[in-house]
Design a protein around this motif. Structure first.
Motif, PDB file in Angstrom:
ATOM      1  N   ASN A 163       0.802  -1.226   0.000  1.00  0.00           N
ATOM      2  CA  ASN A 163       0.000   0.000   0.000  1.00  0.00           C
ATOM      3  C   ASN A 163       0.833   1.274   0.000  1.00  0.00           C
ATOM      4  N   ASP A 164       2.141   1.138   0.084  1.00  0.00           N
ATOM      5  CA  ASP A 164       3.003   2.321   0.031  1.00  0.00           C
ATOM      6  C   ASP A 164       3.073   2.864  -1.401  1.00  0.00           C
ATOM      7  N   GLN A 165       3.424   4.140  -1.500  1.00  0.00           N
ATOM      8  CA  GLN A 165       3.509   4.772  -2.819  1.00  0.00           C
ATOM      9  C   GLN A 165       4.700   4.235  -3.598  1.00  0.00           C
ATOM     10  N   ALA A 166       4.433   3.793  -4.814  1.00  0.00           N
ATOM     11  CA  ALA A 166       5.509   3.331  -5.696  1.00  0.00           C
ATOM     12  C   ALA A 166       5.934   4.416  -6.676  1.00  0.00           C
ATOM     13  N   ILE A 167       4.961   5.245  -7.113  1.00  0.00           N
ATOM     14  CA  ILE A 167       5.270   6.284  -8.093  1.00  0.00           C
ATOM     15  C   ILE A 167       4.249   7.411  -7.977  1.00  0.00           C
ATOM     16  N   GLN A 168       4.713   8.613  -8.198  1.00  0.00           N
ATOM     17  CA  GLN A 168       3.824   9.770  -8.342  1.00  0.00           C
ATOM     18  C   GLN A 168       3.990  10.314  -9.751  1.00  0.00           C
ATOM     19  N   ILE A 169       2.870  10.573 -10.406  1.00  0.00           N
ATOM     20  CA  ILE A 169       2.883  11.136 -11.759  1.00  0.00           C
ATOM     21  C   ILE A 169       2.180  12.484 -11.696  1.00  0.00           C
ATOM     22  N   SER A 170       2.890  13.538 -12.078  1.00  0.00           N
ATOM     23  CA  SER A 170       2.341  14.896 -12.037  1.00  0.00           C
ATOM     24  C   SER A 170       2.566  15.556 -13.387  1.00  0.00           C
ATOM     25  N   TRP A 171       1.711  16.531 -13.711  1.00  0.00           N
ATOM     26  CA  TRP A 171       1.835  17.217 -14.997  1.00  0.00           C
ATOM     27  C   TRP A 171       1.304  18.643 -14.889  1.00  0.00           C
ATOM     28  N   ASP A 172       1.818  19.483 -15.759  1.00  0.00           N
ATOM     29  CA  ASP A 172       1.325  20.852 -15.908  1.00  0.00           C
ATOM     30  C   ASP A 172       0.438  20.915 -17.140  1.00  0.00           C
ATOM     31  N   ASP A 173      -0.553  21.806 -17.083  1.00  0.00           N
ATOM     32  CA  ASP A 173      -1.439  21.976 -18.227  1.00  0.00           C
ATOM     33  C   ASP A 173      -2.029  23.371 -18.171  1.00  0.00           C
ATOM     34  N   TYR A 174      -2.812  23.698 -19.178  1.00  0.00           N
ATOM     35  CA  TYR A 174      -3.470  24.998 -19.242  1.00  0.00           C
ATOM     36  C   TYR A 174      -4.275  25.242 -17.967  1.00  0.00           C
ATOM     37  N   GLY A 175      -4.390  26.514 -17.537  1.00  0.00           N
ATOM     38  CA  GLY A 175      -5.022  26.857 -16.268  1.00  0.00           C
ATOM     39  C   GLY A 175      -6.525  26.714 -16.286  1.00  0.00           C
ATOM     40  N   VAL A 201      -4.813   1.885 -18.474  1.00  0.00           N
ATOM     41  CA  VAL A 201      -5.213   3.166 -17.894  1.00  0.00           C
ATOM     42  C   VAL A 201      -4.861   3.181 -16.414  1.00  0.00           C
ATOM     43  N   LEU A 202      -3.972   4.076 -16.023  1.00  0.00           N
ATOM     44  CA  LEU A 202      -3.576   4.202 -14.621  1.00  0.00           C
ATOM     45  C   LEU A 202      -4.561   5.056 -13.832  1.00  0.00           C
ATOM     46  N   SER A 203      -5.171   6.018 -14.497  1.00  0.00           N
ATOM     47  CA  SER A 203      -6.123   6.880 -13.794  1.00  0.00           C
ATOM     48  C   SER A 203      -6.958   7.656 -14.799  1.00  0.00           C
ATOM     49  N   ASN A 204      -8.155   7.993 -14.363  1.00  0.00           N
ATOM     50  CA  ASN A 204      -9.056   8.879 -15.089  1.00  0.00           C
ATOM     51  C   ASN A 204      -9.469   9.945 -14.081  1.00  0.00           C
ATOM     52  N   THR A 205      -8.943  11.164 -14.209  1.00  0.00           N
ATOM     53  CA  THR A 205      -9.036  12.125 -13.121  1.00  0.00           C
ATOM     54  C   THR A 205      -9.177  13.542 -13.636  1.00  0.00           C
ATOM     55  N   SER A 206      -9.648  14.436 -12.767  1.00  0.00           N
ATOM     56  CA  SER A 206      -9.670  15.871 -13.081  1.00  0.00           C
ATOM     57  C   SER A 206      -8.511  16.587 -12.398  1.00  0.00           C
ATOM     58  N   ASN A 207      -7.711  15.855 -11.625  1.00  0.00           N
ATOM     59  CA  ASN A 207      -6.544  16.435 -10.964  1.00  0.00           C
ATOM     60  C   ASN A 207      -5.349  16.451 -11.909  1.00  0.00           C
ATOM     61  N   THR A 208      -4.247  17.031 -11.478  1.00  0.00           N
ATOM     62  CA  THR A 208      -3.031  17.059 -12.287  1.00  0.00           C
ATOM     63  C   THR A 208      -1.905  16.289 -11.610  1.00  0.00           C
ATOM     64  N   SER A 209      -2.273  15.313 -10.771  1.00  0.00           N
ATOM     65  CA  SER A 209      -1.279  14.471 -10.118  1.00  0.00           C
ATOM     66  C   SER A 209      -1.960  13.221  -9.591  1.00  0.00           C
ATOM     67  N   ILE A 210      -1.297  12.078  -9.689  1.00  0.00           N
ATOM     68  CA  ILE A 210      -1.807  10.842  -9.114  1.00  0.00           C
ATOM     69  C   ILE A 210      -0.658  10.113  -8.417  1.00  0.00           C
ATOM     70  N   THR A 211      -0.989   9.281  -7.444  1.00  0.00           N
ATOM     71  CA  THR A 211      -0.019   8.388  -6.817  1.00  0.00           C
ATOM     72  C   THR A 211      -0.522   6.958  -6.971  1.00  0.00           C
ATOM     73  N   ILE A 212       0.406   6.025  -7.134  1.00  0.00           N
ATOM     74  CA  ILE A 212       0.061   4.626  -7.352  1.00  0.00           C
ATOM     75  C   ILE A 212       0.854   3.774  -6.370  1.00  0.00           C
ATOM     76  N   SER A 213       0.161   2.844  -5.719  1.00  0.00           N
ATOM     77  CA  SER A 213       0.798   1.976  -4.733  1.00  0.00           C
ATOM     78  C   SER A 213       1.591   0.873  -5.428  1.00  0.00           C
ATOM     79  N   HIS A 214       2.423   0.186  -4.644  1.00  0.00           N
ATOM     80  CA  HIS A 214       3.197  -0.928  -5.184  1.00  0.00           C
ATOM     81  C   HIS A 214       2.279  -2.031  -5.713  1.00  0.00           C
ATOM     82  N   ALA A 215       1.207  -2.336  -4.963  1.00  0.00           N
ATOM     83  CA  ALA A 215       0.303  -3.407  -5.394  1.00  0.00           C
ATOM     84  C   ALA A 215      -0.384  -3.058  -6.712  1.00  0.00           C
TER      85      ALA A 215
END
Length: 474
Positions: A163-175, A201-215
């Motif tokens: 359940n620990d974080q394995a990776i964080q994916i973040s991005w910039d986009d238009y405001g 598909v790792l995520s479908n989100t309205s945010n600009t960052s996601i974290t994914i667990s090891h599992a």
């Protein structure tokens, strides 16, 4: 008296002209007229997927006889206080493709994806035409840009800290936060060099960052095609998508980044039904019906089939009661991972066919149970597996067993497959067959492509109601 009559006649003649109908008045054309023809556009949606297609075609009449260069101008306001030149031409018409028009619209500082009014006119140096106006929806010139991780990151999945974080994916986009635009980001992963032919598909989100667990990352990596305890390079990208009011879907894709992943033991997480409403009853090791994992997101799984009235739950390991999923309130998921209390059941109100959708990803997860109309579905006498990965190749079927609880569910245990391809087909013929291009699990379509498989021994399940299949390595 004559003078009085002359005055009366002089006054009366104009009155007769004014009293004529508009249809009887010929249009007055001045030699100095420059007239831009309104193209009849209400809203113009620019499409980045067709950059060379004409977005705008204009024409005008110049009664002054001008033969030089015309300047086609655009502005955000009718006064043309700050106008930009769309282009010049010596003809009485002008066309602009999607990419060029979009670039100019962005120079006007118009918010992408939102309908904004623009005004256009033509000038020949001495004369300025009338202006026309319409709404335009542009797209940004730069899409999402991944900021983390940096390319070249190496990740070793740790099964001891699932359940620990394995990776964080973040991005910039238009405001988009400062607008009314509703943008959805889809984060995808695929084996390097496949050009995202079969992305996970790792995520479908309205945010600009996601974290994914090891599992979860281990599941995604294996769904993408990395074997157990193996290392491979994957590519990650972000898509920004918005549904236009015209019904079109606008899309922008980031540049991908490469990451190396080493998978752990355990592989993809499978889910099984247990309970009085399903075929296995309250027995966690009774040929329990597996849910069919989604090919793009293995944390999401489905089952469409027959249910009895009563309750059921979801387990993750045959023969074990935990981890165990249910619902305590009838609307949200609840989990006992072995350290707490078992949740309450999912409930079916009456016997019938339902589609159960289950998503264990994220905090709490989601589920739904909706009626399914199976009244028009065909019932087959045989369904088999065929392909060069089977013992008899493409010559004959390896018949599956039909469920005695639900005639649309078929299974075959301990099937020995070599590396290659398979398909499912009915009645030992090719008139009715299903296939897809995703290994292990997916949704076959009638006459679809061959299913790729690796060598191994599998329990195989197939649902002829929706074409979903799953191969569970033994």
């Amino acid at each position: 008296m004559k003078n009085i009559f002359k005055i009366f006649t002089f006054l009366f003649i104009p009155f007769l002209i004014v009293g004529c109908s508009d249809d009887e008045i010929a249009p007055i054309i001045e030699a100095s007229d420059l007239r831009l023809v309104d193209p009849g556009i209400t809203t113009l949606t620019l499409n980045l997927n067709t950059p060379d297609v004409n977005a705008l075609v204009l024409s005008w009449d110049d009664f002054s006889g001008y033969t030089g260069q015309y300047s086609v101008q655009i502005a955000k306001d009718a006064s043309f206080e700050n106008w930009i030149e769309l282009g010049t031409t010596s003809n009485n018409n002008f066309a602009l493709n999607m990419a060029h028009f979009n670039a100019i619209i962005n120079q006007l500082d118009i918010t992408p994806y939102l309908a904004s009014t623009v005004y256009i006119r033509v000038n020949n140096g001495a004369l300025t035409s009338n202006s026309i106006f319409f709404n335009v929806k542009s797209y940004p010139l730069s899409g999402p840009v991944i900021t983390t991780p940096q390319g070249g990151l190496e990740i070793a999945i740790n099964s001891e800290t699932p359940n620990d974080q394995a990776i964080q994916i973040s991005w910039d986009d238009y405001g988009y936060g400062s607008t009314d635009a509703n943008v959805t980001y889809i984060v995808q992963m695929a084996l390097a060099g496949t050009n995202f032919a079969n992305p996970v598909v790792l995520s479908n989100t309205s945010n600009t960052s996601i974290t994914i667990s090891h599992a979860d990352l281990n599941n995604y990596a294996m769904a993408a095609g990395i074997g157990e305890l193996s290392t491979a390079e994957v590519e990650i990208r972000v898509l920004s998508m918005i549904n236009a009011t015209t019904g079109e879907t606008l899309q922008f894709v980031s540049v991908s980044v490469s990451v190396s992943i080493t998978t752990a033991e355990g592989g993809i997480q499978y889910f099984y039904l247990v309970g009085e409403a399903v075929a296995a009853g309250w027995n966690p090791n009774n040929n329990n019906q597996p849910l069919f994992n989604d090919a793009a997101n293995p944390a999401t799984a489905y089952f469409t089939g027959r249910f009895l009235p009563g309750g059921f739950k979801v387990i993750e390991e045959l023969g074990n009661w935990q981890p165990q999923w249910g619902s305590n309130d009838g609307s949200t998921l609840a989990l006992n991972d072995g350290s707490g209390n078992d949740p309450d059941v999912f409930s079916t109100p009456s016997e019938g066919y339902y589609t159960f959708t289950f998503n264990s990803q994220g905090s709490g997860g989601t589920f739904s149970l909706t009626p399914f109309d199976a009244s028009g579905a065909a019932t087959y006498s045989t369904i088999g597996i065929i392909g060069d990965a089977t013992a008899d190749g493409w010559n004959s079927d390896q018949d599956m067993t039909q469920s005695d609880f639900d005639p649309h569910i078929w299974y075959a245990h301990n099937v020995n497959l070599s590396g290659g391809e398979i398909k499912f087909r009915a009645e030992n013929g090719w008139d009715i067959n299903w296939g897809a291009n995703t290994p292990l699990f997916g949704q076959g379509t009638p006459g679809g492509p061959n299913i790729p498989v690796d060598a191994g021994v599998y329990h195989i399940w197939f649902n002829d109601l929706d074409g979903r299949y799953i191969l569970i390595a033994q």
